[in-house]
Design a protein around this motif. Structure first.
Motif, short mmCIF file in Angstrom:
data_model
loop_
_atom_site.label_atom_id
_atom_site.label_comp_id
_atom_site.label_asym_id
_atom_site.label_seq_id
_atom_site.Cartn_x
_atom_site.Cartn_y
_atom_site.Cartn_z
N PHE A 225 34.72 76.40 -9.67
CA PHE A 225 33.58 75.98 -9.66
C PHE A 225 33.00 75.98 -8.02
CE2 PHE A 225 36.51 72.26 -9.46
CZ PHE A 225 36.32 71.91 -8.30
N LYS B 124 35.27 67.43 -9.12
CA LYS B 124 34.28 68.16 -10.37
C LYS B 124 33.69 66.99 -10.91
CE LYS B 124 33.40 71.87 -12.89
NZ LYS B 124 32.68 71.20 -13.90
N ASP B 125 34.19 65.76 -11.01
CA ASP B 125 33.27 64.71 -11.66
C ASP B 125 32.10 64.47 -10.75
OD1 ASP B 125 35.23 64.35 -13.61
OD2 ASP B 125 36.29 62.78 -13.11
N ASP C 263 29.65 67.02 -11.11
CA ASP C 263 29.05 67.24 -12.39
C ASP C 263 28.06 65.68 -12.80
OD1 ASP C 263 30.14 69.54 -12.98
OD2 ASP C 263 31.83 68.65 -14.06
N ASN C 264 28.55 64.57 -12.16
CA ASN C 264 27.92 63.34 -12.44
C ASN C 264 26.92 62.86 -11.13
OD1 ASN C 264 29.26 63.26 -15.07
ND2 ASN C 264 31.05 62.43 -13.90
#
Length: 468
Positions: free
Chosen positions: A29, A148-149, A152-153
């Motif tokens: 990512f 990553k969280d 993504d959020n």
């Protein structure tokens, strides 16, 4: 959201520490994006930053040398002194300006010891809402999932454990040098010196297994590394939590047997420095005769208030043992000025030790209050003006001895691990003696990464000048 808790951080239990292998599998990512990591504080933090870089590169990020070009900036922080806090919060202001004016997608993260302090995280939540994520010292191996969280959020991530996580082996590492390497041997500290926040931010002592350490050193040697530095908040206590009859003296002997050319270790606590350790250092040519041995104060009264658990006399006995047994040894130290309750007489006791010992180097610090430590609540806090005057006096006494210490090197031949170009003069090369003295000299780039003989021709206070 997991918030730090200083009460939980202080607790010590007999829970078994799990030894696990790093296991984070994510898509790339970070492909096409750049990262910038800024490190504050000790050698442990420097090595943690190498792990941060390794994890980021494992998902496709590439490193850049400027925050202006970065897609993600991570500050790996230190909590030892208030000055370190101020530097971090000041730099956050710079990053906010970049985020507001140039790069609205910039991700900003905080790791390291500051992240373990509740007062710091509370301040981030109230005043620095643009910080995207905070990751604690005990769950650094989960950094990629936290990032990553966030991506993504699109929500702020605060993930800080206030209890010890597992000892994780195999975290990706991008080392800053291809000749000299940091090697963790233990994490955390159980000494609870009354001025120190580290037992709260780094947790209880956890030693790596001797097999993991020795295997890492063997691989580094195979990869061409010349020098390793064994790291821990209190390296001398290595193994106490893991073995009944295996300690740092044993580990030094086993690491020496790998044949790696140079071995160093930091940071020591005089309380755990045994005569067996001194004997091992004295008997092995590849264990460098450089020992960092924090004194902190020369006053027995202040040492007791600091919970250092040794006396001035015991410290001097250990120092004299090192100097008498370890050939050409060099001892450096840390000293705190202005600890609560320090009188002029206490300070003069410190000056007395400095004059007796004639340290090769002193890392001097003005006492800095740390919320949550016992010393922060002590009466008789010393006024800042007096702290600074004592600091200046100590500095003057030490600097008067520097020239004398350096002169003993002039005319001698020293073995130097050539580290690269001098930061202050790109036409010169630089390296360190086995006693950790900086040497600069002229020479071809082909010498970088080699251990060579250098004749010292002059001394210049904070470095020596030599010639091949």
């Amino acid at each position: 959201m997991k918030m730090p808790n200083m009460i939980d951080a202080k607790k010590r239990n007999n829970d078994k520490i799990n030894y696990v292998n790093y296991n984070v599998s994510l898509d790339k990512f970070g492909e096409g994006k750049k990262f910038f990591v800024r490190t504050y504080g000790c050698q442990m933090n420097e090595h943690d930053s190498e792990k941060i870089k390794g994890m980021l590169k494992s998902v496709g990020y590439t490193e850049c040398d400027s925050v202006d070009n970065a897609d993600i900036v991570i500050l790996n922080t230190c909590a030892i002194r208030e000055n370190a806090h101020d530097k971090v919060f000041g730099f956050l202001g710079v990053l906010k300006h970049i985020k507001d004016t140039k790069n609205p997608g910039l991700l900003i993260g905080i790791c390291g010891c500051m992240s373990q302090e509740k007062v710091v995280v509370d301040e981030i939540l109230s005043k620095y809402k643009y910080v995207d994520f905070v990751c604690g010292t005990h769950n650094l191996d989960n950094l990629l999932n936290i990032i990553k969280d966030k991506i993504d959020n699109n929500t702020q991530q605060i993930e800080v454990l206030s209890y010890e996580g597992d000892v994780v082996e195999g975290v990706p590492v991008v080392r800053d040098s291809i000749y000299s390497a940091w090697v963790d041997i233990q994490y955390g500290c159980d000494k609870f010196c009354t001025y120190c926040i580290v037992p709260y931010t780094r947790g209880k002592q956890r030693s790596r297994t001797k097999e993991s350490i020795i295997e890492e050193v063997k691989k580094l040697k195979k990869d061409g590394y010349k020098e390793v530095t064994l790291l821990g908040q209190n390296v001398n206590a290595y193994g106490k939590d893991l073995y009944n009859d295996y300690n740092l003296a044993n580990l030094l002997s086993d690491v020496s047997d790998t044949g790696i050319e140079r071995i160093r270790f930091v940071t020591s606590h005089p309380w755990d420095f045994t005569e067996k350790m001194v004997d091992i250092i004295a008997s092995r040519d590849n264990i460098m005769p450089y020992i960092h041995l924090p004194l902190q104060s020369g006053s027995n009264k202040i040492l007791k208030l600091m919970n250092r658990r040794y006396t001035k006399e015991e410290y001097l006995k250990l120092y004299n043992s090192i100097r008498s047994k370890v050939k050409n040894s060099s001892v450096t130290t840390d000293i705190i000025v202005g600890f609560p309750g320090e009188t002029e007489e206490d300070f003069e006791d410190t000056i007395d030790v400095v004059k007796q010992v004639n340290f090769e180097q002193i890392f001097m610090f003005i006492y800095s209050r740390r919320v949550g430590t016992r010393a922060d609540k002590m009466e008789n806090q010393i006024p800042e003006e007096i702290k600074h005057k004592r600091f200046d006096r100590l500095k003057q006494v030490f600097e008067e001895s520097v020239e004398e210490n350096n002169k003993k090197y002039v005319g001698t031949t020293q073995k130097i691990l050539v580290e690269g170009h001098s930061k202050n003069n790109q036409d010169m090369l630089t390296g360190r003696t086995d006693t950790n003295k900086v040497v600069i000299f002229e020479g071809p780039e082909e010498l970088i990464g080699k251990i060579i003989n250098i004749k010292i021709v002059s001394e210049h206070k904070w470095y020596l000048k030599g010639e091949v």
